[in-house]
Structures are given as structure tokens and as C-alpha cells.
Design a protein around this motif. Structure first.
Motif, PDB file in Angstrom:
ATOM      1  N   PRO A 118      -6.206   5.134   4.226  1.00  0.00           N
ATOM      2  CA  PRO A 118      -6.558   3.952   2.527  1.00  0.00           C
ATOM      3  C   PRO A 118      -7.792   4.952   1.531  1.00  0.00           C
TER       4      PRO A 118
ATOM      5  N   ARG B 157      -2.085   5.655   8.063  1.00  0.00           N
ATOM      6  CA  ARG B 157      -2.304   6.827   6.553  1.00  0.00           C
ATOM      7  C   ARG B 157      -3.275   5.915   6.067  1.00  0.00           C
TER       8      ARG B 157
ATOM      9  N   ARG C 180      -0.747  -0.265   2.329  1.00  0.00           N
ATOM     10  CA  ARG C 180      -2.004   0.492   2.870  1.00  0.00           C
ATOM     11  C   ARG C 180      -3.100  -0.566   2.881  1.00  0.00           C
TER      12      ARG C 180
END
Length: 377
Positions: free
Chosen positions: A151, A149, A24
Motif C-alpha cells: 500500500p 501489492r 489497493r
């Protein structure tokens, strides 16, 4: 034959694995690097003074760091791309983003090494690099949207993460130094670049062939965006001087006596530079004749096209309103009857076809819009 588990490539892979951030963090770091590269690239358009060199160094270091991050990214997603069974609706966008990112990096590195290429007759490799960089922003944002996505805090915490980033940035700086050593060792065209990346007009291939002296024909005619006015009628033309001054007035071409000559370097954002002798009238003399108010702090120079740019008053005083270059009267393409010569400023701030000088309390907030739409009717 070297053992694949102990050979130099194996050791390199292990080193890269030790400094690899979490997946990520890699993704968000790529976004941060792209935004920094575009932001620093845009700022570099107006950074012509030698004191601005750190901006260009950081641009190069972060670009090389981005290369390492892309290696991590590609290694992680290669199966999703090479296995058609894993494709989804966002795969095409992801591949396109990767191609543009790699192309932007390669064109920047090749230019720095001294390479060049003509694109659409006039564009050079640096122009292509800039265009690819700007295109990359919406592509990366689109890719982020399709693969979003959030973090986690753990991705950014810890001494290990700090060390990983420090190693990546140091690695980018070392790659930059290695690139400079290659340029010096092979004596490529990259040796004659200024800190801005621009090359001498002769080396960039834009200077006309043959002995053309150092006048109008010795460097190319360029314009920002759509500026391409009809030739200015010198008999009817006037230079308006106004704003926060005691004595607003206008000057004809006959009123301007070219009595000051300076050798000044013109550094164009197209990637070339040319040092020439310019002759004209000190902008400071024009301002003194008008008498700026005590609270005046900026000077905006206007073009007949609507193009304009603002400069601090003290700096503007040292600029030149040029009527000649290399002992020749300026041609229309180079800004006749009057062009601003602005030392330590990039070429797009050397206003052509000047018809106005406006003294202001603050800089013109609409100048960026003006340079983008001037010339359009």
C-alpha cells in the motif's frame, strides 16, 4: 420504462462509486476486516456479560462493511475470473477465498435473521459460520501473498479517504438496523436471540421433544474439543482446594451440602441458551473455609480431564459449584459430580467434572492450551 442512466440502480451505482476506496486500499481493508472479524469472534466466546454487547455490534457492523468491500473487489476482478485466458496459478485460490468469504457472511446474516440448518447432525448454522470464518484467515493470507501489492501512503491520506470509510461504516450500521427491522416485521427466530447471538434451546431445535421438565434432559450435553471422560466414581472422587490458601484440604461428595439455589442462564458458544435452576455450594464458602492469602487475586477451577479456567477472586466467590439442575442430580454428561455455574460467562467456562480449586496470584497462563488439548490421551 425507467432510463437505465437515471433509475434507482444507476443512482446506487454512482453512490457506491463515490465512496469506493482505491483498489489497493480495498484489498488491505478486506484483510483488516477479516482479521477484526476473527479476533472479535474469538473474543466473543468469553464475552457473556451484558456489558459486552458493543463487541457483538461491532462484529456485525464490520461484517456488513466487509460485504460492501467485497462488492468492490468482485466488480474489479470479474473479468480476470470469467475470462479463462487471464487465469493463472493463483486463480483457483482466489475463487476459493471468495466462495468462503461470501459463505461466511451469508451464514452469519441468515442466522441473525432467524434461520438455521443442521450440519453433520450436530453443528448448526452458527457453528458453520465460525468454521468458515476461521478458514478464511489462511485463505486471505495466501491470496494476499499471491497478489501482494504494497500500500502507498497516498492510499490512506486525505479527507476523501476518511469520508469514504466513514460512509462505509455508517452504511454497515444502517444495514444492521435494517436487518433488525426485517426480523421484527416478519417475527423471525432472530427476535429471541441474545446479544451474543444465541437462541433459546427450544428455538434452536436441540431441546428434546415432549415434557422433559427443566432438568438434565431439557438441554443438550456439550463438551469443548475432546473432553469426554469416563463416568467419575463419586465414592473415590475428591475436590482438592489449594494454592495460596492457609488450609489446603480436600472434600468428598458427602462433605458438599447443596444448600444454595440460583436461577442462572447458560449461554453456550454453540448458539443456544437455557435458563435453569441450579443447586449446589457457593464457591465463596469453599474459598473462605480454605482462607485465601492476602495477595491472592485469581481462582483456577480444574476438571478431571485437565481442562481449567481462571476467574478473578471476587467474581469466583459469587459462582456456584453445582450438584443439581432443575431438582435433579447432575448426570455424567452435564458434569457430575460437580459443575461450575458461572453467571455472565459463556458455556465453555462452566467447567464440568470439577475436581480442583486453585487460588493463585495471577491467572493461569496455560489455560488456553489446556482447553485445546484436554481430553486427548
Amino acid at each position: 420504462m425507467a432510463d437505465r442512466r437515471t433509475g434507482p440502480f444507476a443512482r446506487l451505482r454512482r453512490l457506491l462509486a463515490r465512496v469506493e476506496p482505491s483498489p489497493r486500499l480495498v484489498d488491505w481493508s478486506i484483510l483488516a476486516c477479516v482479521l477484526f472479524e476473527v479476533g472479535s469472534g474469538v473474543l466473543s466466546f468469553g464475552a457473556g456479560a451484558p456489558a459486552n454487547w458493543p463487541l457483538f455490534e461491532l462484529h456485525a457492523v464490520v461484517g456488513l462493511t466487509l460485504s460492501a468491500l467485497l462488492v468492490y473487489k468482485f466488480r474489479r476482478v470479474r473479468r480476470r475470473v470469467t475470462d479463462a485466458r487471464l487465469w493463472d496459478r493463483a486463480t483457483g485460490l482466489s475463487v476459493l477465498t471468495a466462495v468462503v468469504a461470501v459463505s461466511a457472511l451469508l451464514t452469519g446474516v441468515w442466522w441473525a435473521l432467524g434461520g438455521n440448518a443442521r450440519v453433520l447432525t450436530y453443528w448448526n448454522l452458527l457453528n458453520l459460520h465460525v468454521g468458515l470464518g476461521l478458514l478464511l484467515v489462511p485463505l486471505v493470507l495466501g491470496h494476499l501473498y499471491t497478489r501482494f501489492r504494497t500500500p502507498a501512503r497516498a492510499d490512506f491520506e486525505g479527507r476523501r479517504t476518511a469520508l469514504q470509510y466513514g460512509t462505509l461504516l455508517v452504511g454497515g450500521a444502517l444495514l444492521l438496523r435494517a436487518q433488525e427491522l426485517v426480523v421484527a416485521a416478519f417475527d423471525t427466530g432472530g427476535r429471541v436471540r441474545r446479544f451474543t447471538g444465541s437462541k433459546p434451546v427450544e428455538d434452536d431445535g436441540l431441546a428434546p421433544e415432549g415434557d422433559v421438565g427443566d432438568g438434565n434432559a431439557s438441554f443438550p450435553v456439550t463438551s469443548w474439543v475432546a473432553d469426554d471422560p469416563d463416568p467419575v466414581d463419586a465414592a473415590a472422587w475428591r475436590l482438592r482446594v489449594g494454592g495460596l490458601v492457609e488450609s489446603p484440604h480436600s472434600l468428598s461428595a458427602a462433605d458438599l451440602t447443596a444448600d444454595t439455589e440460583r436461577r442462572v442462564l447458560l449461554d453456550c458458544t454453540s448458539g443456544w441458551y437455557a435458563e435453569r435452576d441450579w443447586c449446589g455450594v457457593r464457591l465463596g464458602d469453599v474459598l473462605d473455609a480454605a482462607g485465601p492469602h492476602a495477595d491472592a487475586a485469581w481462582v483456577t477451577v480444574h476438571s478431571v480431564t485437565g481442562y481449567r479456567w481462571s476467574f478473578p477472586l471476587d467474581e469466583a466467590r459469587e459462582m456456584l459449584l453445582a450438584t443439581h439442575v432443575g431438582s435433579e442430580r447432575l448426570t455424567h454428561g452435564h458434569g457430575s459430580p460437580l459443575r461450575l455455574v458461572a453467571p455472565d460467562r459463556r458455556g465453555f467456562q462452566w467447567i464440568k467434572w470439577v475436581d480442583g480449586v486453585e487460588v493463585r496470584r495471577r491467572r493461569d497462563p496455560a489455560q488456553w492450551l489446556a482447553v485445546l488439548v484436554s481430553g486427548f490421551e
